[in-house]
Write an enzyme that holds these catalytic residues in place. Sequence first.
Site, PDB file in Angstrom:
ATOM      1  N   ARG A 158      -0.726   9.896   0.649  1.00  0.00           N
ATOM      2  CA  ARG A 158      -2.161  10.140   0.850  1.00  0.00           C
ATOM      3  C   ARG A 158      -2.517  11.621   0.920  1.00  0.00           C
ATOM      4  O   ARG A 158      -3.522  12.052   0.358  1.00  0.00           O
ATOM      5  CB  ARG A 158      -2.561   9.443   2.149  1.00  0.00           C
ATOM      6  CG  ARG A 158      -3.987   9.101   2.270  1.00  0.00           C
ATOM      7  CD  ARG A 158      -4.229   8.245   3.495  1.00  0.00           C
ATOM      8  NE  ARG A 158      -4.140   6.843   3.195  1.00  0.00           N
ATOM      9  CZ  ARG A 158      -4.391   5.876   4.083  1.00  0.00           C
ATOM     10  NH1 ARG A 158      -4.735   6.179   5.309  1.00  0.00           N
ATOM     11  NH2 ARG A 158      -4.304   4.618   3.736  1.00  0.00           N
ATOM     12  N   HIS A 165     -10.284  11.040   8.121  1.00  0.00           N
ATOM     13  CA  HIS A 165     -10.090   9.584   8.219  1.00  0.00           C
ATOM     14  C   HIS A 165      -9.421   9.171   9.519  1.00  0.00           C
ATOM     15  O   HIS A 165      -9.810   8.185  10.126  1.00  0.00           O
ATOM     16  CB  HIS A 165      -9.237   9.172   7.015  1.00  0.00           C
ATOM     17  CG  HIS A 165      -9.010   7.707   6.865  1.00  0.00           C
ATOM     18  ND1 HIS A 165     -10.039   6.808   6.746  1.00  0.00           N
ATOM     19  CD2 HIS A 165      -7.856   6.971   6.781  1.00  0.00           C
ATOM     20  CE1 HIS A 165      -9.537   5.572   6.605  1.00  0.00           C
ATOM     21  NE2 HIS A 165      -8.212   5.644   6.644  1.00  0.00           N
ATOM     22  N   GLU A 220       0.857  -1.197   0.000  1.00  0.00           N
ATOM     23  CA  GLU A 220       0.000   0.000   0.000  1.00  0.00           C
ATOM     24  C   GLU A 220       0.879   1.228   0.000  1.00  0.00           C
ATOM     25  O   GLU A 220       2.110   1.133   0.185  1.00  0.00           O
ATOM     26  CB  GLU A 220      -0.949  -0.010   1.212  1.00  0.00           C
ATOM     27  CG  GLU A 220      -2.082  -1.018   1.042  1.00  0.00           C
ATOM     28  CD  GLU A 220      -2.979  -1.172   2.256  1.00  0.00           C
ATOM     29  OE1 GLU A 220      -2.889  -0.356   3.188  1.00  0.00           O
ATOM     30  OE2 GLU A 220      -3.768  -2.135   2.272  1.00  0.00           O
ATOM     31  N   HIS A 223      -8.610  10.921   3.954  1.00  0.00           N
ATOM     32  CA  HIS A 223      -8.486   9.873   2.943  1.00  0.00           C
ATOM     33  C   HIS A 223      -8.937  10.482   1.625  1.00  0.00           C
ATOM     34  O   HIS A 223      -9.975  11.139   1.566  1.00  0.00           O
ATOM     35  CB  HIS A 223      -9.353   8.668   3.311  1.00  0.00           C
ATOM     36  CG  HIS A 223      -8.962   7.443   2.557  1.00  0.00           C
ATOM     37  ND1 HIS A 223      -9.233   7.280   1.219  1.00  0.00           N
ATOM     38  CD2 HIS A 223      -8.287   6.334   2.942  1.00  0.00           C
ATOM     39  CE1 HIS A 223      -8.741   6.104   0.825  1.00  0.00           C
ATOM     40  NE2 HIS A 223      -8.167   5.517   1.851  1.00  0.00           N
ATOM     41  N   ARG A 225      -0.161   9.351   9.318  1.00  0.00           N
ATOM     42  CA  ARG A 225      -0.055   7.906   9.552  1.00  0.00           C
ATOM     43  C   ARG A 225       0.204   7.133   8.272  1.00  0.00           C
ATOM     44  O   ARG A 225      -0.399   7.410   7.228  1.00  0.00           O
ATOM     45  CB  ARG A 225      -1.350   7.394  10.202  1.00  0.00           C
ATOM     46  CG  ARG A 225      -1.340   5.884  10.364  1.00  0.00           C
ATOM     47  CD  ARG A 225      -2.558   5.373  11.076  1.00  0.00           C
ATOM     48  NE  ARG A 225      -3.807   5.615  10.380  1.00  0.00           N
ATOM     49  CZ  ARG A 225      -4.230   4.923   9.321  1.00  0.00           C
ATOM     50  NH1 ARG A 225      -3.478   3.969   8.806  1.00  0.00           N
ATOM     51  NH2 ARG A 225      -5.401   5.207   8.785  1.00  0.00           N
TER      52      ARG A 225
HETATM   53  C1  SIN Z   1      -7.478   2.236   2.790  1.00  0.00           C
HETATM   54  O1  SIN Z   1      -7.796   1.064   2.683  1.00  0.00           O
HETATM   55  O2  SIN Z   1      -7.380   2.965   1.808  1.00  0.00           O
HETATM   56  C2  SIN Z   1      -7.216   2.820   4.172  1.00  0.00           C
HETATM   57  C3  SIN Z   1      -6.160   2.097   4.866  1.00  0.00           C
HETATM   58  C4  SIN Z   1      -5.666   2.844   6.083  1.00  0.00           C
HETATM   59  O3  SIN Z   1      -6.233   3.848   6.469  1.00  0.00           O
HETATM   60  O4  SIN Z   1      -4.633   2.435   6.624  1.00  0.00           O
END
Ligand code: SIN
Length: 481
Positions: free
Chosen positions: A276, A333, A113, A229, A368
């Site tokens: 992000r 988020h 990710e 987010h 984060r």
């Molecule tokens: C997501 O799945 O995009 C969020 C994951 C996260 O906030 O760590």
Amino acid sequence: MSAPAPIIIVGGGIAGLSAALAAAPAPVLLLARASGTRGAASALAQGGIAAAIDPGDSPQAHARDTCVAGGFHNDPAIVDLLTINAGDAVGWLQDIGVAFDREPDGRLQFCREGGHDRARIVHAGGDATGAKVMEALVAAARAATHIERRVGVDVDGLVLRDGQVCGVCVTRADGGREALHGRAVVLATGGIGGLFAQTSNPADADGNGLALALAAGAAARDLEFVQFHPTAMALPGLHSLPLVTEALRGAGARLLGTDGASLMDGVHPLADLAPRDIVARRVWQAGRDGGAWLDAHKVGAAFPQRFPTVFQACMDHGIDPRVQPIPVTPAAHFHMGGISVDADGHSSLPGLFAVGEVACNGVHGANRLASNSLLEGVVFGRRLGALLRPLADGGQPRGSFRMVRRKPSLDAAQLDYLRALMMQAMGPLRSGATLQAALQDCTELAGSGWQGELAQRMLGEALRRTASLGAHYRSDAPPVG
Ligand code: SIN
């Protein structure tokens, strides 16, 4: 002889449940507003759990990625605690019944990710990790004889004797009130997304525990750092929006503007997988220019199996994401800031502990890293539970008595106004002028209800931080370099 006073844990999400289970056999009274997995942001988490389990990986590499994402505002010793204990946390979750996704040959499946230098995220049920982990934790807590659970109660006061927190005041669903005595009080009430007009959190994640701790004089830290987010589903008029996981962009989905052109090309070398906060600002800007969409057709026929939660949410709103772009918008988020605590969850008030998103031990810095939040709840929740386990019940405390209550709640209209104000001033794009104006605008609300008072505190901290850092981006002081 009266029963020994329990450890009181407020909040039934991943951090509170992990702490409750780890405290066995000490008696625990778990208080939550909603029953089961409802009301907890943990259950909505679509990302997974980051852990350096693969032989080629290391906790040091995970720690480095955590600090890069956090703008090096993190506490390195706390980050080490998180990443060194991550493998154990995953093992413990497996022991209580979480079935993480596996490769066809049976090995754990690791995904990558945003912000991670390699694939190290484990998922359960594709994009349903939070729900699967919560199901297992709730079942384990229901089976545990040392845990008494009471739901439908709002903890709105703290009881202190000689400056030591030794209980809580609760308001029951029937409006009745009572005081409960505990040998320690743990706040695990989650984040503050509910204070913003658009959030990926449930509305109950409104900062109630943070506001209570602040009312009692507990120290707070990093309140200005709120993560947005970039891709919640844009559903006008709705407050709590379904998340559209970042993992979709990892699987080839792309962000588009009104003209159908890529939003992220030329903005960052990693384009749609840029950090992000950068993606959130671009999507926020596009929203002002007519809108933003996530084109996920490349995921194709496998969509329902790979991303069942997003698929269902899209279909519920008349969008088939295999063939139609998903309208998206940034949403509040995660709160990096919170009640200031040390590695063991001690707040500045004796007897009061905090863990999970409501707490700030410095692990996330200014931003984060993806898939570190469920991990934080398990690692620091278990650590706190184990620490409290041997804590003796000192008996009914004596000494000067003080009861601290949160202010009453704002009414619905005031809350709507505050949420819009916070989204504009404390959103992905901030400036001194808008923060100052919002702070003034907030004065009356701060006098009327606890949400206004908390917002005022957060706005003040954001105004005081004059340089951009991590998720705190000021257009009047953009980051250098
Ligand atoms: C997501 O799945 O995009 C969020 C994951 C996260 O906030 O760590």
